[in-house]
Design an enzyme around this catalytic site. Structure first.
Site, mmCIF file in Angstrom:
data_model
loop_
_atom_site.group_PDB
_atom_site.id
_atom_site.type_symbol
_atom_site.label_atom_id
_atom_site.label_comp_id
_atom_site.label_asym_id
_atom_site.label_seq_id
_atom_site.Cartn_x
_atom_site.Cartn_y
_atom_site.Cartn_z
ATOM 1 N N SER A 130 -13.323 -45.903 8.344
ATOM 2 C CA SER A 130 -14.317 -45.047 7.698
ATOM 3 C C SER A 130 -13.577 -44.013 6.846
ATOM 4 O O SER A 130 -12.410 -43.706 7.122
ATOM 5 C CB SER A 130 -15.135 -44.327 8.774
ATOM 6 O OG SER A 130 -15.925 -43.303 8.212
ATOM 7 N N TYR A 143 -16.118 -39.291 16.564
ATOM 8 C CA TYR A 143 -16.067 -40.446 15.665
ATOM 9 C C TYR A 143 -14.801 -40.383 14.803
ATOM 10 O O TYR A 143 -14.092 -41.373 14.648
ATOM 11 C CB TYR A 143 -17.328 -40.456 14.803
ATOM 12 C CG TYR A 143 -17.468 -41.640 13.871
ATOM 13 C CD1 TYR A 143 -17.824 -42.891 14.352
ATOM 14 C CD2 TYR A 143 -17.277 -41.495 12.497
ATOM 15 C CE1 TYR A 143 -17.968 -43.976 13.501
ATOM 16 C CE2 TYR A 143 -17.431 -42.566 11.634
ATOM 17 C CZ TYR A 143 -17.781 -43.802 12.141
ATOM 18 O OH TYR A 143 -17.926 -44.873 11.284
HETATM 19 N N1 LIG Z 1 -22.958 -47.395 8.111
HETATM 20 C C1 LIG Z 1 -22.087 -46.457 7.762
HETATM 21 O O1 LIG Z 1 -22.458 -45.415 7.184
HETATM 22 C C2 LIG Z 1 -20.603 -46.697 8.019
HETATM 23 C C3 LIG Z 1 -19.682 -45.960 7.248
HETATM 24 C C4 LIG Z 1 -18.315 -46.106 7.492
HETATM 25 C C5 LIG Z 1 -17.897 -46.978 8.474
HETATM 26 N N2 LIG Z 1 -18.815 -47.682 9.206
HETATM 27 C C6 LIG Z 1 -18.303 -48.586 10.240
HETATM 28 O O2 LIG Z 1 -18.731 -49.906 9.928
HETATM 29 C C7 LIG Z 1 -18.857 -50.663 11.137
HETATM 30 C C8 LIG Z 1 -20.218 -51.340 11.182
HETATM 31 O O3 LIG Z 1 -21.207 -50.317 11.185
HETATM 32 P P1 LIG Z 1 -22.752 -50.562 10.809
HETATM 33 O O4 LIG Z 1 -23.139 -49.493 9.889
HETATM 34 O O5 LIG Z 1 -22.982 -51.979 10.440
HETATM 35 O O6 LIG Z 1 -23.404 -50.229 12.236
HETATM 36 P P2 LIG Z 1 -24.644 -50.926 12.987
HETATM 37 O O7 LIG Z 1 -25.630 -51.439 12.028
HETATM 38 O O8 LIG Z 1 -25.111 -49.932 14.010
HETATM 39 O O9 LIG Z 1 -23.954 -52.153 13.756
HETATM 40 C C9 LIG Z 1 -23.057 -51.953 14.814
HETATM 41 C C10 LIG Z 1 -22.694 -53.300 15.403
HETATM 42 O O10 LIG Z 1 -21.736 -53.095 16.461
HETATM 43 C C11 LIG Z 1 -22.158 -53.850 17.595
HETATM 44 N N3 LIG Z 1 -21.673 -53.225 18.824
HETATM 45 C C12 LIG Z 1 -21.763 -51.916 19.180
HETATM 46 N N4 LIG Z 1 -21.230 -51.727 20.402
HETATM 47 C C13 LIG Z 1 -20.768 -52.944 20.815
HETATM 48 C C14 LIG Z 1 -20.112 -53.409 21.991
HETATM 49 N N5 LIG Z 1 -19.816 -52.598 23.022
HETATM 50 N N6 LIG Z 1 -19.788 -54.728 22.077
HETATM 51 C C15 LIG Z 1 -20.079 -55.566 21.070
HETATM 52 N N7 LIG Z 1 -20.694 -55.193 19.920
HETATM 53 C C16 LIG Z 1 -21.044 -53.901 19.812
HETATM 54 C C17 LIG Z 1 -23.679 -53.842 17.494
HETATM 55 O O11 LIG Z 1 -24.266 -54.950 18.151
HETATM 56 P P3 LIG Z 1 -24.997 -54.838 19.588
HETATM 57 O O12 LIG Z 1 -25.560 -53.447 19.699
HETATM 58 O O13 LIG Z 1 -26.016 -55.918 19.591
HETATM 59 O O14 LIG Z 1 -23.912 -55.101 20.572
HETATM 60 C C18 LIG Z 1 -23.872 -54.043 15.997
HETATM 61 O O15 LIG Z 1 -23.767 -55.418 15.676
HETATM 62 C C19 LIG Z 1 -18.617 -49.669 12.278
HETATM 63 O O16 LIG Z 1 -17.291 -49.768 12.729
HETATM 64 C C20 LIG Z 1 -18.850 -48.307 11.626
HETATM 65 O O17 LIG Z 1 -18.145 -47.272 12.272
HETATM 66 C C21 LIG Z 1 -20.137 -47.565 8.987
#
Ligand SMILES: NC(=O)c1ccc[n+]([C@@H]2O[C@H](COP(=O)([O-])OP(=O)(O)OC[C@H]3O[C@@H](n4cnc5c(N)ncnc54)[C@H](OP(=O)(O)O)[C@@H]3O)[C@@H](O)[C@H]2O)c1
Length: 261
Positions: A130, A143
């Site tokens: 991030s 975070y």
């Molecule tokens: N969206 C943003 O603004 C943003 C910005 C910078 C970086 N990121 C990073 O990008 C990545 C993806 O984020 P996103 O925005 O797509 O978030 P999201 O929509 O909330 O998706 C998170 C995913 O992680 C899985 N997950 C969470 N805990 C888990 C566990 N214990 N075991 C297995 N799977 C798990 C969830 O699936 P289940 O809950 O079904 O297990 C879901 O598929 C993350 O690393 C986040 O920190 C996001």
């Protein structure tokens, strides 16, 4: 590009779904993982024969074992699963779960899969960090700690594996339009004038980094400039964030819920 065989964690999330689609469209085979079996199976059906679902909790040893058993053919691991909990550190009850999910679990999953990856002639590990893995930001202390750690892990492991066939890459999205961001976060980002990308934009960057193998990708302007300024002149960024602090604290106190960047 040669078709890869990829394990994608967090496949059911916003960035995960878009990335799974983009990878399959680019001709790769993808093992989708997350904890929600139904969501995974549905996604696998939508993506067709190049996608397969294996449900697992990456925070448990049994979940990581299940993935290691199912993934003896992979040449690429994308550590994308992550969680966040926006709010003030005094009130943060998710220190362990955030550090475990965002840092410890990807490290241990990587360790479990390295023996397989090392047998490939061209293997990749891509860690999704991030902007907040480079800039300490109020309201995101835990975070930030987890993503700073993931960035350090990526850099050290890439250097440790420099004489092997495994490359380790880091991709840092800025705010992205997914469910990880609550309404509180979205409103705060609007008020602060922070840019938000679509999940498809991030997915395209992931596919592109996979193709060219570049070690670091910071998505979005001016965020990638702020990352550099913060590395060289952290007090300048600190002063600027201090001006935003009343707004951030207002949202952090009003939300005390979950969201991220
Ligand atoms: N969206 C943003 O603004 C943003 C910005 C910078 C970086 N990121 C990073 O990008 C990545 C993806 O984020 P996103 O925005 O797509 O978030 P999201 O929509 O909330 O998706 C998170 C995913 O992680 C899985 N997950 C969470 N805990 C888990 C566990 N214990 N075991 C297995 N799977 C798990 C969830 O699936 P289940 O809950 O079904 O297990 C879901 O598929 C993350 O690393 C986040 O920190 C996001």
């Amino acid at each position: 590009m040669t078709a890869r065989h990829i394990l994608l964690t967090g496949a059911t999330g916003g960035i995960g779904r878009a990335t799974a689609r983009a990878l399959v469209d680019a001709g790769h085979r993808v093992i989708l993982t997350g904890r929600n079996e139904n969501a995974l199976q549905q996604l696998a059906r939508q993506l067709g024969e190049r996608a397969r679902a294996v449900s697992a909790d990456i925070c448990s040893a049994s979940g990581r074992d299940a993935l290691a058993k199912a993934c003896h053919e992979i040449d690429t691991l994308i550590n994308n699963a992550g969680i966040n909990d926006f709010g003030l550190f005094d009130d943060c009850h998710s220190v362990e779960s955030q550090i475990t999910t965002n840092l410890v679990a990807p490290m241990l999953l990587t360790q479990a899969l390295l023996p397989v990856l090392k047998t490939r002639t061209d293997a990749r590990i891509i860690n999704i960090g991030s902007t907040l893995g480079s800039i300490g930001y109020p309201g995101y202390t835990t975070y930030c700690a987890s993503k700073f750690g993931l960035r350090g892990f990526t850099e050290a492991l890439e250097r440790e594996l420099a004489d092997t066939s495994v490359r380790v890459q880091y991709i840092a999205p800025r705010a992205t339009d997914t469910d990880i961001n609550t309404d509180t976060i979205r409103q705060m980002n609007n008020e602060l004038g922070s840019h938000t990308d679509s999940a498809e934009t991030v997915a395209a960057s992931i596919v592109s980094a996979l193709e060219d193998g570049r070690p670091r990708t910071y998505i979005g302007w001016p965020e990638k400039l702020f990352v550099r300024i913060n590395a060289l002149l952290p007090d300048v960024v600190g002063s600027s964030l201090k001006k935003q602090l009343p707004i951030i604290k207002r949202y952090a106190r009003s939300g005390q819920s979950h969201g991220s960047r």
